[in-house]
Design an enzyme around this catalytic site. Structure first.
Site, PDB file in Angstrom:
ATOM      1  CE  LYS A 129     -10.178   6.872 -17.284  1.00 45.42           C
ATOM      2  NZ  LYS A 129     -11.354   6.184 -17.812  1.00 45.42           N
TER       3      LYS A 129
ATOM      4  CD  GLU B 122     -11.864   8.152 -20.826  1.00 48.92           C
ATOM      5  OE1 GLU B 122     -10.997   8.889 -20.328  1.00 48.92           O
ATOM      6  OE2 GLU B 122     -12.377   7.191 -20.210  1.00 48.92           O
TER       7      GLU B 122
ATOM      8  CG  HIS C  19      -7.666   6.454 -22.542  1.00 50.72           C
ATOM      9  ND1 HIS C  19      -9.021   6.674 -22.553  1.00 50.72           N
ATOM     10  CD2 HIS C  19      -7.410   5.685 -21.455  1.00 50.72           C
ATOM     11  CE1 HIS C  19      -9.565   6.061 -21.498  1.00 50.72           C
ATOM     12  NE2 HIS C  19      -8.600   5.451 -20.823  1.00 50.72           N
TER      13      HIS C  19
ATOM     14  N   GLY D 149     -15.231   2.681 -16.843  1.00 48.92           N
ATOM     15  CA  GLY D 149     -16.060   3.557 -16.019  1.00 48.92           C
ATOM     16  C   GLY D 149     -17.489   3.072 -15.849  1.00 48.92           C
TER      17      GLY D 149
ATOM     18  CB  SER E  17     -14.792  -1.764 -14.380  1.00 48.22           C
ATOM     19  OG  SER E  17     -15.594  -0.738 -14.955  1.00 48.22           O
TER      20      SER E  17
ATOM     21  CG  ASN F  88      -5.901   7.377 -17.242  1.00 47.36           C
ATOM     22  OD1 ASN F  88      -5.617   8.550 -17.004  1.00 47.36           O
ATOM     23  ND2 ASN F  88      -6.627   7.003 -18.290  1.00 47.36           N
TER      24      ASN F  88
ATOM     25  CD  GLU G 228      -7.746   1.462 -20.665  1.00 51.73           C
ATOM     26  OE1 GLU G 228      -7.696   1.417 -19.448  1.00 51.73           O
ATOM     27  OE2 GLU G 228      -7.830   2.517 -21.309  1.00 51.73           O
TER      28      GLU G 228
HETATM   29  P1  13P Z   1     -11.966   2.646 -15.122  1.00 49.63           P
HETATM   30  O1  13P Z   1     -11.002   1.821 -14.313  1.00 49.63           O
HETATM   31  O2  13P Z   1     -12.538   3.810 -14.367  1.00 49.63           O
HETATM   32  O3  13P Z   1     -13.010   1.800 -15.775  1.00 49.63           O
HETATM   33  O4  13P Z   1     -11.104   3.317 -16.307  1.00 49.63           O
HETATM   34  C1  13P Z   1     -10.277   2.516 -17.075  1.00 49.63           C
HETATM   35  C2  13P Z   1      -9.459   3.388 -17.926  1.00 49.63           C
HETATM   36  O5  13P Z   1      -9.925   4.015 -18.850  1.00 49.63           O
HETATM   37  C3  13P Z   1      -8.025   3.510 -17.594  1.00 49.63           C
HETATM   38  O6  13P Z   1      -7.323   4.130 -18.625  1.00 49.63           O
END
Ligand code: 13P
Length: 254
Positions: free
Chosen positions: A17, A102, A100, A177, A213, A15, A171
């Site tokens: 982002k 976010e 997601h 992150g 992560s 992803n 997740e």
């Molecule tokens: P990270 O791997 O940066 O923690 O992000 C995970 C994520 O949100 C994937 O959709």
């Protein structure tokens, strides 16, 4: 991704982002193509909308799937800024992330809206990757499994036939992150609960990915767990070497 219906082949999705540029994407994809060609695990990348066409062209003829990070629940009309599932499908998009964390936290998406997006995606032939996960406060209050169950409920209510064609991604928000990965045991506990819900619906073969992560250094121990079918990778998906290591770990765990 349709392989998810019949099998639990390991799957690693990157992803991106809101990251990338034409130049950065081109070099990342060029580096990934040889690594992912013939890989044991299935691999995909979810790019920002403006780059989907670039990704489509760059990945033509490769084994790497590509998808989007969001989709509208609406078919068409006065929805400024939205992108429909039909638009994504029209030029070859295979999957789309829905719900997601976010999107849930920054755009107040509800689990009902997430289910509606999953339905819209499937209507256009896309595989929805439904994301769920608890916050740190919810985990510390012992509510993790209840939160996941509530987030999944409107999706599972779509029925076995619909859910059989989805991918689920667990997740935990506190691991995204932050560099703070769920331990394999913490992740497995939630994955087992999700698997039990899927089994109760009659679709135990749906792929359930872990995200938060994931790196090449911790992927193997996560992917070794019984109910973890691969990863949804954020930051490490932007680094060809790290992502390749994760794909390799998935292949070895298969
Ligand atoms: P990270 O791997 O940066 O923690 O992000 C995970 C994520 O949100 C994937 O959709």
């Amino acid at each position: 991704m349709s392989a998810s219906i019949a099998s639990r082949r390991k799957l690693v999705l990157g992803n991106w982002k809101m990251n990338g540029s034409l130049a950065a994407n081109a070099s990342l994809l060029e580096a990934l193509k040889p690594v992912c060609t013939g890989a044991v695990a299935q691999v995909g990348v979810a790019a920002p909308f403006p780059y989907l066409s670039q990704v489509q062209l760059a990945l033509a003829g490769s084994d790497i799937l590509w998808g989007a990070q969001d989709v509208s629940a609406q078919a068409s009309g006065a929805f400024t800024g939205e992108v429909s599932a039909a638009m994504l499908a029209e030029f070859g998009c295979r999957f789309v992330l829905v719900g997601h964390s976010e999107r849930r936290s920054l755009h107040a998406e509800t689990s009902e809206q997430v289910a509606a997006k999953a339905t819209a995606a499937q209507g256009a032939g896309l595989t929805p990757v439904v994301c769920v996960g608890e916050s740190l406060a919810e985990r510390e209050a012992g509510q993790t499994l209840a939160v996941i169950e509530a987030q999944l409920a409107p999706v599972l209510a779509l029925g076995a036939q619909a859910v059989a064609g989805m991918v689920i991604a667990y997740e935990p928000v506190w691991a995204i992150g932050t560099g703070r990965t769920a331990s394999p045991e913490q992740a497995q506990e939630v994955h087992a609960a999700i698997r039990a819900q899927l089994a109760a619906l009659g679709v135990p073969q749906v792929q359930v990915l872990y995200g938060g992560s994931v790196k090449s250094s911790n992927a193997a121990s996560l992917f070794a767990m019984a109910d973890i079918d691969g990863g949804l990778v954020g930051g490490a998906a932007l680094d060809a070497k790290d992502f390749a290591g994760i794909v390799e770990a998935a292949g070895q765990a298969a």
